[in-house]
Design a protein around this motif. Structure first.
Motif, PDB file in Angstrom:
ATOM      1  N   ASP A 248     100.056  19.189 -14.278  1.00 46.66           N
ATOM      2  CA  ASP A 248      99.223  17.992 -14.084  1.00 46.66           C
ATOM      3  C   ASP A 248      98.313  17.710 -15.289  1.00 46.66           C
ATOM      4  O   ASP A 248      97.394  16.894 -15.201  1.00 46.66           O
ATOM      5  N   GLY A 249      98.583  18.356 -16.418  1.00 45.82           N
ATOM      6  CA  GLY A 249      97.850  18.076 -17.646  1.00 45.82           C
ATOM      7  C   GLY A 249      98.685  18.456 -18.850  1.00 45.82           C
ATOM      8  O   GLY A 249      99.400  19.461 -18.823  1.00 45.82           O
ATOM      9  N   ILE A 250      98.634  17.637 -19.915  1.00 47.86           N
ATOM     10  CA  ILE A 250      99.341  17.939 -21.160  1.00 47.86           C
ATOM     11  C   ILE A 250      98.406  17.678 -22.337  1.00 47.86           C
ATOM     12  O   ILE A 250      97.817  16.603 -22.456  1.00 47.86           O
ATOM     13  N   PHE A 251      98.277  18.698 -23.192  1.00 49.71           N
ATOM     14  CA  PHE A 251      97.564  18.564 -24.451  1.00 49.71           C
ATOM     15  C   PHE A 251      98.617  18.549 -25.553  1.00 49.71           C
ATOM     16  O   PHE A 251      99.339  19.526 -25.754  1.00 49.71           O
ATOM     17  N   ALA A 252      98.732  17.416 -26.273  1.00 44.31           N
ATOM     18  CA  ALA A 252      99.715  17.275 -27.347  1.00 44.31           C
ATOM     19  C   ALA A 252      99.019  17.317 -28.698  1.00 44.31           C
ATOM     20  O   ALA A 252      97.958  16.720 -28.886  1.00 44.31           O
TER      21      ALA A 252
END
Length: 337
Positions: A248-252
């Motif tokens: 439920d979270g993505i750091f790109a």
């Protein structure tokens, strides 16, 4: 191969002629015998001598030019907006200083040798080096130091850091801030799309992400690597979702990869930020016009360019190398809750 450029004195000694004869040869060949000209040319060909433009600038002793040396494949200058953004900020700052910019890329070993030969010729006063990969950066730094060329690196140098001037951003704290913000907004299972394996920036960002995930969520660290492009972000996001469907979270690690990740999420029927919150890195113009507009960590490219130019000028005046670490700024938009 010599570390320092050949001088007229060196050529005269090896060719068995006077310095005045060499000087006349280099300035058109007037009043130089065929035999002397042949001996001089043989020395030049054998030693890769390049006429030192700096020596010709008798009034100032400088060429008033600076090289922007990109130690990455040439196509990345156009594919990765970070390179062009940094180049523009440096060109603007040099313009304000009344100095010229020479663009150089190092795409292969032949090009690298050609670039170093040009630099040994004294055509520029100093080098602003941009090379993300440690192996490339290390080799170029050693070569530039060997020829006593003033250099400022746009990244923590990792080698010769005490004797190399550099400007970089605090990748580790930036990654902590981004990942922590996702956790504070309710994300319990956070994945990371990191940059290519190897660059020190990638390692620092991965470390920051891991530290927050370990301390705040208690969930596994889900990491996939891309190459900073949109397509690689798309593919990495699909791999993350295959491994962790409840993510439920993505750091790109780049805005382009974040935009690619949002495309992959839509393909899997997930909304942003309703189902998955996303944070990018850089704050390129794309971040403002993406759908939805992207929350991201802003790199201060204008300040990076200014500091690099200022630090190079200090070196040219005989000053000591210094290292500068700049903070990143969280820019909140609509991909987080």
């Amino acid at each position: 191969m010599r570390d320092k450029p050949m001088t007229i004195r060196d050529i005269a000694k090896e060719a068995g002629v006077s310095r005045a004869t060499v000087s006349r040869f280099l300035n058109g060949g007037h009043w130089v015998s065929e035999e002397s000209a042949k001996r001089i040319q043989d020395v030049i060909d054998r030693t890769d001598y390049v006429a030192n433009e700096r020596a010709r600038s008798l009034a100032t002793g400088r060429s008033n030019s600076v090289a922007f040396l990109l130690g990455e494949p040439q196509e990345l200058l156009f594919a990765d907006p970070n390179f062009s953004t940094l180049l523009r900020s440096i060109a603007d700052e040099l313009g304000r200083k009344g100095m010229s910019l020479i663009m150089m890329t190092t795409d292969n070993e032949n090009e690298n040798r050609r670039n170093l030969k040009y630099l040994r010729g004294g055509h520029v006063d100093g080098v602003l080096l941009v090379a993300w990969h440690l192996g490339v950066r290390k080799g170029l730094i050693h070569s530039l130091h060997a020829m006593e060329m003033p250099v400022v690196v746009a990244e923590y140098p990792s080698v010769d850091s005490d004797s190399t001037s550099y400007v970089h951003v605090d990748d580790y704290r930036g990654a902590i801030r981004a990942t922590r913000y996702l956790a504070e907004r309710g994300a319990g299972s956070i994945g990371m799309i990191a940059g290519p394996e190897g660059p020190s920036g990638t390692l620092a960002r991965v470390r920051g992400y891991r530290d927050v995930v370990k301390d705040m969520t208690g969930e596994p660290a889900w990491i996939e690597h891309g190459d900073y492009s949109k397509d690689s972000g798309h593919d990495a996001a699909l791999r993350l979702l295959d491994r962790a469907p409840d993510l439920d979270g993505i750091f790109a690690s780049s805005d382009l990869m974040a935009v690619g990740a949002m495309q992959a999420l839509r393909e899997r029927g997930k909304s942003v930020p309703g189902d998955v919150q996303v944070i990018g890195f850089d704050d390129q113009p794309l971040a403002q016009i993406s759908e939805p507009p992207l929350t991201t960590m802003r790199q201060p490219f204008a300040e990076i360019g200014k500091r690099m130019v200022d630090q190079l000028l200090v070196l040219l005046e005989g000053g000591l190398p210094v290292g500068t670490t700049l903070p990143l700024e969280l820019i909140v938009r609509q991909t987080t809750r």
